[in-house]
Design an enzyme around this catalytic site. Sequence first.
Site, PDB file in Angstrom:
ATOM      1  N   GLU A   9       0.788  -1.231   0.000  1.00 34.74           N
ATOM      2  CA  GLU A   9       0.000   0.000   0.000  1.00 34.74           C
ATOM      3  C   GLU A   9       0.817   1.275   0.000  1.00 34.74           C
ATOM      4  OE1 GLU A   9      -3.292   0.582  -0.251  1.00 34.74           O
ATOM      5  OE2 GLU A   9      -3.582  -1.549  -0.646  1.00 34.74           O
ATOM      6  N   SER A  61     -59.123 -27.282   0.297  1.00 36.30           N
ATOM      7  CA  SER A  61     -59.554 -28.460   1.077  1.00 36.30           C
ATOM      8  C   SER A  61     -58.607 -28.813   2.202  1.00 36.30           C
ATOM      9  CB  SER A  61     -59.721 -29.660   0.141  1.00 36.30           C
ATOM     10  OG  SER A  61     -60.827 -29.473  -0.719  1.00 36.30           O
TER      11      SER A  61
END
Length: 462
Positions: A88, A355
Amino acid sequence: MSIYEAFRRAMLGLALTGGLAIFAAVVFIGYCAYTLPLTRPVGEQSPAAIVYATSEGTPFAARGVYRGEKLAADHLPKNLVDAVIAIEDRRFFEHGGLDPRGILRAAWRNLTGSRGTEGGSTITQQLARLTYLSPERTLRRKVQEIMLAFWLESRLSKNEILANYLNAAYFGAGAFGIDAAAHRYFGKKAADLDVSEAAMLAGLIRAPSHLSPSRNPKAAARRMDLVLEAMVETGALDKAKATAARNHPPELAMPPETEPDDNYFLDTAEVEVKRLVGNPPLDLTVTTTFDPRLQDAAEQVVKNWLSGEGAQRHVGQAALIAMAPDGAILAMVGGRDYAQSQFNRATQAHRQPGSLFKVFVYLTALSNGFTPETIMLDQPVDIDGWQPKNYDEQYRGRVTLRTAFAQSLNSVAAQVAQTVGIDKIIATAKSLGMQSELPSVPSLALGSAEVTLMEMTRAIDA
């Protein structure tokens, strides 16, 4: 006009233009300085991380944000520091917040394509951006980033800057901060990371979502190799140790990326967790009743039905719940594809059960003096203008309650409901966990009310 006069006027024009440009620059820089956000914005509290495990204790998914412990400036792990500095900001301990050489090096590598794209921002600049600035890409934000970098360098030591940076950076998979990332990916503290693990985590900072090893292991491994190469170039690691690290890549100690359709189950589990404990302040591991093999089977059953009988009936969606006798949910499919629709048809869609609702009618009857051998008359009926018919529109005369239930005779179910009372049937359904509104009307006996699949499954399983 003489040549001298023309030259003099040109110089005056250039001086005036230059002066105006300098004045504008000074005003702009002053504006940037005046609007510097020197106080950290107070964001909303992110939800704690929750790891979901199967009944056997195997993690299969995670949600929320991992926050881990904060690293102290005087206890920074060497492997991690070497890896982050190498990839970095190699001159981190030498520059004062801005690194012109680093900017030129990054520009050259981006231009030539060496190692792919590379950023020129220092760690101090990145800390300023992470801590104080919004993600907008404007000239004002860039100028403020540089100002804040110089300000941070004047207030903090290098180790404090690095510690704050590692504690604030995002490492993918919901992990903010290096300790959270170490726990999230490898199940250990940041201080215990070996070289390869430190290199992999350092490599995530540039593009955490894309390089996350749980999502893109090959890309994460390539980035780790790049970090190890950078560590060799900076002298932090010799070639032999770098080779050894490559030969022993990190092993993840975390659940893999969640299978998309498992999210129907996870959404439901998350709602239940919040119901029981609210928003947990600490990271949790929640053991569920999830059965991965049964879930895979359930998903396949739904897909097969939709592509077969469902396609013939022009049905676009389906849902399925697999529940153990004790009520534990083992698998759940809430639709054809979670990626396309997060609406859970197993828990959110209200449909007429038809049902299937007769179960409550006959259960209520058996609780109110009826027996399986009670004789009923299967015949046309008219209840306040409602005239239910059997599916085949045929009537069988005298039948037992057992036969009427087995053959799903609508006329008998309607008559039984009128005899025992609709309100008693509603009470039976509610006692078994039905929560949806059940209107007290004759047609309720044949399942005219709208309920969820979860309610019906749980009530019948009770």
